[in-house]
Scaffold this motif. Structure first.
Motif, PDB file in Angstrom:
ATOM      1  N   ASN A  58       0.826  -1.204   0.000  1.00  0.00           N
ATOM      2  CA  ASN A  58       0.000   0.000   0.000  1.00  0.00           C
ATOM      3  C   ASN A  58       0.859   1.252   0.000  1.00  0.00           C
ATOM      4  O   ASN A  58       2.065   1.212   0.257  1.00  0.00           O
ATOM      5  CB  ASN A  58      -0.919  -0.021   1.225  1.00  0.00           C
ATOM      6  N   THR A  59       0.245   2.376  -0.293  1.00  0.00           N
ATOM      7  CA  THR A  59       0.988   3.639  -0.409  1.00  0.00           C
ATOM      8  C   THR A  59       1.647   4.051   0.902  1.00  0.00           C
ATOM      9  O   THR A  59       2.640   4.767   0.896  1.00  0.00           O
ATOM     10  CB  THR A  59       0.056   4.771  -0.881  1.00  0.00           C
ATOM     11  N   ASP A  60       1.109   3.584   2.032  1.00  0.00           N
ATOM     12  CA  ASP A  60       1.708   3.931   3.327  1.00  0.00           C
ATOM     13  C   ASP A  60       2.789   2.946   3.764  1.00  0.00           C
ATOM     14  O   ASP A  60       3.292   3.012   4.885  1.00  0.00           O
ATOM     15  CB  ASP A  60       0.632   4.032   4.413  1.00  0.00           C
ATOM     16  N   THR A  62       2.429  -0.325   4.153  1.00  0.00           N
ATOM     17  CA  THR A  62       1.890  -1.544   4.752  1.00  0.00           C
ATOM     18  C   THR A  62       1.547  -2.551   3.659  1.00  0.00           C
ATOM     19  O   THR A  62       1.581  -2.228   2.469  1.00  0.00           O
ATOM     20  CB  THR A  62       0.643  -1.243   5.592  1.00  0.00           C
TER      21      THR A  62
END
Length: 279
Positions: A58-60, A62
């Motif tokens: 994911n972009t964060d 994670t």
């Protein structure tokens, strides 16, 4: 004379350094098994980074998806906490190499068990039995399964097994291929294609990205056994991973992981649980 000798020594040192760097880049530098690393509280696990609902970075930073949840559960059963897991991207073409070189302890990445692959690596599982299916727009009532695609345009990825299956076994269907499934989705959205086809769980992952826009239709019409790949001959680790898969199914965590990752958002019921192969 002295200058030439110095040059020769310098070239030799550079060659040695390059050889060492190449060797270091090929693997982890030890012969420890997955269980050996687990006892140290750390595991490196290969997953896909770009498959929605299955293995996605994911972009964060994670990671999420059904494969990710299976990997975490197995790691926990081997005694490794989430902060002891390093996820490494495992593209399809590199999976055997990553295992053979010791760059990962095992791989959970829509990895179909085949006789050809078993010549190079071992498999635990299967942890999921996939099958080719069809994804259509939610309002489509013309395509309800593989028996209704004659005369329709169906999209898949170039060179893929699902594409080959359509071409071979459904000659009355117009096959459209692209380099990526994302382009197939664009064709579905524009109406250029009537359906997209690949393994059901992959389609469910795409449907889960945009709830209410797509639906899976019909029964699965092929069989793919997804396994957890690990180093060939590592029977002890394989047995422990098989134990973990069976426990995940028995405890209900397998069903929960499927529904949380792809099932609920895609409106796709959990399929029957697989029987682990302990040959």
């Amino acid at each position: 004379m002295r200058i030439n000798r110095a040059l020769r020594l310098g070239v030799g040192a550079i060659a040695l350094a390059l050889a060492a760097a190449t060797t270091a880049g090929c693997g982890s530098g030890d012969d420890k098994t997955a269980l050996d690393h687990a006892k140290e509280g750390k595991l490196t696990i290969g997953i896909k980074f770009d498959q929605p609902g299955l293995g996605q970075r994911n972009t964060d930073g994670t990671y999420s998806g059904f494969d990710v949840e299976v990997a975490r559960y197995v790691a926990a059963k081997l005694g490794v906490q989430p902060d002891g897991i390093t996820f490494k991207e495992a593209p399809s073409a590199q999976r055997e190499t990553l295992i053979e070189n010791g760059q990962v302890d095992f791989i959970v990445a829509t990895y179909s068990i085949t006789d050809q692959r078993k010549e190079k690596v071992d498999f635990a599982g299967p942890y999921y039995i996939a099958g080719q299916s069809l994804l259509v727009n939610v309002g489509n009532t013309d395509i309800t399964g593989p028996d209704t695609i004659a005369g329709k345009t169906v999209c898949s990825v170039k060179g893929s097994t699902p594409a080959q299956n359509i071409e071979k076994n459904f000659p009355d269907t117009q096959l459209q291929t692209y380099d990526t499934y994302s382009l197939c989705l664009e064709g579905l959205n524009s109406g250029a294609v009537g359906a997209m086809t690949t393994d059901d769980i992959i389609l469910a992952g795409y449907a889960a990205q945009t709830p209410g826009r797509y639906k899976l239709v019909g029964e699965r019409f092929t069989t793919e056994n997804y396994g957890i790949g690990l180093k060939k001959g590592d029977q002890e680790s394989r047995d422990k991973i098989n134990d973990a898969i069976e426990a995940m199914i028995a405890e209900g965590a397998w069903d929960k992981a499927f529904q949380d990752s792809v099932g609920r958002a895609a409106g796709y019921p959990t399929p029957p649980a697989p029987q682990v192969d302990r040959y």
